[in-house]
Design an enzyme around this catalytic site. Structure first.
Site, PDB file in Angstrom:
ATOM      1  N   ASP A 110       0.871  -1.187   0.000  1.00 15.56           N
ATOM      2  CA  ASP A 110       0.000   0.000   0.000  1.00 15.56           C
ATOM      3  C   ASP A 110       0.908   1.238   0.000  1.00 15.56           C
ATOM      4  O   ASP A 110       2.143   1.128  -0.032  1.00 15.56           O
ATOM      5  CB  ASP A 110      -0.938  -0.011   1.238  1.00 15.56           C
ATOM      6  CG  ASP A 110      -2.242   0.751   0.992  1.00 15.56           C
ATOM      7  OD1 ASP A 110      -2.172   1.974   0.726  1.00 15.56           O
ATOM      8  OD2 ASP A 110      -3.326   0.138   1.067  1.00 15.56           O
ATOM      9  N   HIS A 148     -12.647  -0.284  -7.692  1.00 14.56           N
ATOM     10  CA  HIS A 148     -13.869   0.548  -7.760  1.00 14.56           C
ATOM     11  C   HIS A 148     -13.589   2.013  -7.415  1.00 14.56           C
ATOM     12  O   HIS A 148     -14.428   2.870  -7.615  1.00 14.56           O
ATOM     13  CB  HIS A 148     -15.006  -0.035  -6.890  1.00 14.56           C
ATOM     14  CG  HIS A 148     -14.818   0.107  -5.414  1.00 14.56           C
ATOM     15  ND1 HIS A 148     -15.824  -0.132  -4.508  1.00 14.56           N
ATOM     16  CD2 HIS A 148     -13.729   0.459  -4.678  1.00 14.56           C
ATOM     17  CE1 HIS A 148     -15.376   0.068  -3.281  1.00 14.56           C
ATOM     18  NE2 HIS A 148     -14.112   0.422  -3.353  1.00 14.56           N
TER      19      HIS A 148
HETATM   20  C1  LIG Z   1     -10.891   1.153  -0.313  1.00  8.83           C
HETATM   21  S1  LIG Z   1      -9.313   0.822   0.366  1.00  8.83           S
HETATM   22  C2  LIG Z   1      -9.266  -0.972   0.371  1.00  8.83           C
HETATM   23  C3  LIG Z   1      -8.363  -1.536   1.436  1.00  8.83           C
HETATM   24  C4  LIG Z   1      -8.315  -3.079   1.518  1.00  8.83           C
HETATM   25  N1  LIG Z   1      -8.000  -3.675   0.234  1.00  8.83           N
HETATM   26  C5  LIG Z   1      -9.595  -3.636   2.071  1.00  8.83           C
HETATM   27  O1  LIG Z   1     -10.451  -4.074   1.295  1.00  8.83           O
HETATM   28  O2  LIG Z   1      -9.756  -3.630   3.302  1.00  8.83           O
HETATM   29  C6  LIG Z   1      -8.219   1.234  -0.984  1.00  8.83           C
HETATM   30  C7  LIG Z   1      -6.751   1.129  -0.632  1.00  8.83           C
HETATM   31  O3  LIG Z   1      -5.965   1.521  -1.785  1.00  8.83           O
HETATM   32  C8  LIG Z   1      -4.806   2.194  -1.312  1.00  8.83           C
HETATM   33  N2  LIG Z   1      -4.201   2.992  -2.389  1.00  8.83           N
HETATM   34  C9  LIG Z   1      -4.678   4.135  -2.938  1.00  8.83           C
HETATM   35  N3  LIG Z   1      -3.833   4.585  -3.896  1.00  8.83           N
HETATM   36  C10 LIG Z   1      -2.790   3.703  -3.936  1.00  8.83           C
HETATM   37  C11 LIG Z   1      -1.599   3.632  -4.720  1.00  8.83           C
HETATM   38  N4  LIG Z   1      -1.330   4.551  -5.653  1.00  8.83           N
HETATM   39  N5  LIG Z   1      -0.756   2.576  -4.511  1.00  8.83           N
HETATM   40  C12 LIG Z   1      -1.023   1.629  -3.566  1.00  8.83           C
HETATM   41  N6  LIG Z   1      -2.154   1.645  -2.790  1.00  8.83           N
HETATM   42  C13 LIG Z   1      -3.021   2.679  -2.980  1.00  8.83           C
HETATM   43  C14 LIG Z   1      -5.355   3.035  -0.171  1.00  8.83           C
HETATM   44  O4  LIG Z   1      -4.344   3.513   0.691  1.00  8.83           O
HETATM   45  C15 LIG Z   1      -6.323   2.059   0.497  1.00  8.83           C
HETATM   46  O5  LIG Z   1      -5.699   1.309   1.508  1.00  8.83           O
END
Ligand SMILES: C[S@@+](CC[C@H](N)C(=O)[O-])C[C@H]1O[C@@H](n2cnc3c(N)ncnc32)[C@H](O)[C@@H]1O
Length: 241
Positions: A110, A148
């Site tokens: 992440d 999404h």
């Molecule tokens: C809606 S959350 C889902 C978290 C986890 N997969 C769950 O279902 O519990 C989206 C995740 O994408 C991560 N994220 C956003 N942009 C990112 C990037 N450019 N690279 C890696 N992770 C990213 C956010 O920090 C967040 O933890």
């Protein structure tokens, strides 16, 4: 559940909803960006308390969904030695999967500020980075509630990076997301609520129909995939190059 309620009632999230009608009328950036001047990921990076609340509330959902994935898709992780969870938040999903499938070694991937706050766990390595640049190598990649948040071009870029990261012989990308029916079904109201959330908090995010998933996967270079409906609103998509 408590973290979820605290997140949803936080001033930053509540203020966002007031920007929703402007977004609909102008088709501009997300209500979140209009209200706070930056996208949600940049905003939480500079607000550690909100970031923690966000990650804890995602973890709360993961604790409910992971058993449904394990029960609904027996054999999902068979034959895999390693897995990378892309956008895995504070690593709760990987912690639960490692507990259930003790032969697997996991990478929780992440943004750096997210993994720097993630609790340590045996057989889970936290790696910080940007999924738009590259994804750490593993037998298979796992993405839950990530695509999404993004528009089609962004998803294709993330999926291509996942395809590059997975091992040549085992090769699969596991996506856990809603697959929206084109016709209204019993989960229609839940999906409408999720789409409203995407419209408020992301610039191009949305829930996708099976046709839209087929388009994304084809454009990202996957030749076949399966979809398994689990107990929750999410389905498990297994995509193969
Ligand atoms: C809606 S959350 C889902 C978290 C986890 N997969 C769950 O279902 O519990 C989206 C995740 O994408 C991560 N994220 C956003 N942009 C990112 C990037 N450019 N690279 C890696 N992770 C990213 C956010 O920090 C967040 O933890």
């Amino acid at each position: 559940m408590a973290s979820f309620l605290l997140l949803q009632s936080s001033p930053a999230l509540l203020a966002t909803w007031h920007g929703l009608s402007a977004r609909v009328l102008t088709n501009g950036p997300s209500a979140f960006e209009t209200t706070h001047g930056k996208d949600i990921w940049s905003y939480v990076e500079t607000n550690p308390a909100l970031s923690k609340l966000f990650n804890e509330s995602m973890a709360c959902d993961a604790r409910r969904v992971v058993p449904e994935i394990i029960n609904g898709c027996p054999g999902l992780l068979d034959g895999l030695d390693s897995l990378v969870d892309v956008g895995g938040g504070n690593g709760t999903t990987m912690r639960l999967l490692v507990k259930a499938c003790d032969w697997i070694r996991d990478i929780n991937f992440d943004l750096p500020h997210v993994v720097s706050d993630a609790p340590a766990c045996v057989r889970v390595e936290h790696v910080g980075g940007d999924m738009f640049d590259s994804v750490p190598n593993a037998d298979a990649a796992f993405l839950m509630w990530v695509l999404h948040d993004w528009g089609d071009d962004e998803c294709i870029r993330i999926l291509k990076n996942c395809r590059e990261a997975i091992s040549k012989d085992k090769r699969k990308v596991i996506i856990v997301e809603a697959v929206v029916e084109e016709k209204e079904d019993k989960l229609g109201h839940v999906r409408l609520m999720l789409d409203m959330v995407m419209m408020a908090f992301t610039n191009n995010g949305k829930q996708r129909t099976s046709k839209e998933w087929a388009h994304l996967l084809r454009e990202a270079g996957f030749s076949r995939y399966t979809v398994t409906q689990i107990k929750s609103v999410k389905s498990v998509i297994e995509a193969y190059p």
